[in-house]
Design an enzyme around this catalytic site. Structure first.
Site, PDB file in Angstrom:
ATOM      1  N   SER A  60       0.860  -1.173   0.000  1.00  0.00           N
ATOM      2  CA  SER A  60       0.000   0.000   0.000  1.00  0.00           C
ATOM      3  C   SER A  60       0.903   1.231   0.000  1.00  0.00           C
ATOM      4  O   SER A  60       1.863   1.270  -0.761  1.00  0.00           O
ATOM      5  CB  SER A  60      -0.933  -0.048   1.216  1.00  0.00           C
ATOM      6  OG  SER A  60      -1.914   0.963   1.131  1.00  0.00           O
TER       7      SER A  60
ATOM      8  N   HIS B 164      -3.209  -1.131  -2.917  1.00  0.00           N
ATOM      9  CA  HIS B 164      -4.385  -0.308  -2.621  1.00  0.00           C
ATOM     10  C   HIS B 164      -4.326   0.933  -3.501  1.00  0.00           C
ATOM     11  O   HIS B 164      -3.328   1.638  -3.509  1.00  0.00           O
ATOM     12  CB  HIS B 164      -4.389   0.115  -1.152  1.00  0.00           C
ATOM     13  CG  HIS B 164      -4.458  -1.040  -0.208  1.00  0.00           C
ATOM     14  ND1 HIS B 164      -4.055  -0.947   1.098  1.00  0.00           N
ATOM     15  CD2 HIS B 164      -4.881  -2.320  -0.375  1.00  0.00           C
ATOM     16  CE1 HIS B 164      -4.240  -2.115   1.697  1.00  0.00           C
ATOM     17  NE2 HIS B 164      -4.730  -2.966   0.822  1.00  0.00           N
TER      18      HIS B 164
ATOM     19  N   ASP C 276      -3.828  -4.893   6.378  1.00  0.00           N
ATOM     20  CA  ASP C 276      -4.161  -5.777   5.270  1.00  0.00           C
ATOM     21  C   ASP C 276      -2.921  -6.569   4.839  1.00  0.00           C
ATOM     22  O   ASP C 276      -1.838  -6.014   4.692  1.00  0.00           O
ATOM     23  CB  ASP C 276      -4.686  -4.954   4.088  1.00  0.00           C
ATOM     24  CG  ASP C 276      -5.320  -5.815   3.012  1.00  0.00           C
ATOM     25  OD1 ASP C 276      -5.783  -6.925   3.328  1.00  0.00           O
ATOM     26  OD2 ASP C 276      -5.350  -5.365   1.854  1.00  0.00           O
TER      27      ASP C 276
END
Length: 193
Positions: free
Chosen positions: A17, A44, A137
């Site tokens: 991310s 992301h 995540d």
């Protein structure tokens, strides 16, 4: 690493991310993808129509780079990018599946969703790499890949632009390797020579 061990790997999945793009570009720049291995990148990102991510990655590698389409066959020697606003799953070792169900860890695509599916389908023939990011995540998913016998690499939080994501993973599991941003690309290059 012995050559016979390397040939057992069929898919490398990289999740990241905030702060992960630089490392991803290093990986695709050195990774000698071959007739046995495909690379999946899950980052992301916002759903903002045309993404420059694919063209940016294409400029760093000679291999075909493309965003995944639903029910697309997984071909070795390709670099696949998880499309914005879809979770990437594996129907089997030969096919992707896209899913638009609810966000996981505030993210779609979710690294956890893809890594957990990767663990179920590919097991010990998977390599998972978790990079810089601002939420948890990927931590559960990379743990599942490790439990399934896959090879796991977590970016050293000290070298991560945003250290939260790799720290969360290291709080849950002991990966096969903890490497800084430069070492990840070098390790993969050596592994697949």
């Amino acid at each position: 690493m012995a050559q016979d061990r390397v040939t057992k790997y069929k898919l490398i999945a990289v999740g990241g991310s905030a702060g992960s793009l630089e490392v991803i570009l290093k990986i695709v720049g050195v990774l000698p993808l071959n007739e046995n291995v495909a690379l999946l990148i899950i980052v992301h990102r916002k759903n903002d129509g045309e993404s420059i991510l694919a063209s940016l990655i294409s400029s760093r590698t000679k291999f075909v780079v493309k965003e995944i389409e639903d029910k697309e066959n997984i071909l070795p020697g390709y670099v696949y990018i998880a499309p914005a606003d879809y979770h990437v799953l594996f129907e089997n070792e030969k096919m992707f599946s896209l899913d638009s169900s609810e966000k996981v860890n505030h993210s779609r695509p979710s690294i956890d969703v893809s890594f957990e599916s990767l663990a179920e389908v590919f097991g010990e023939s998977a390599i998972a790499i978790l990079l810089s990011g601002a939420n948890a995540d990927g931590a559960n998913g990379i743990s599942k890949i490790k439990q399934a016998g896959g090879f796991t690499i977590v970016q050293d939080p000290e070298s991560a632009e945003v250290d939260f994501m790799p720290q969360q993973a290291l709080g849950q599991m002991k990966p096969d390797k903890i490497l800084n941003s430069a070492e990840i690309a070098a390790f993969l290059e050596q592994m697949f020579q």
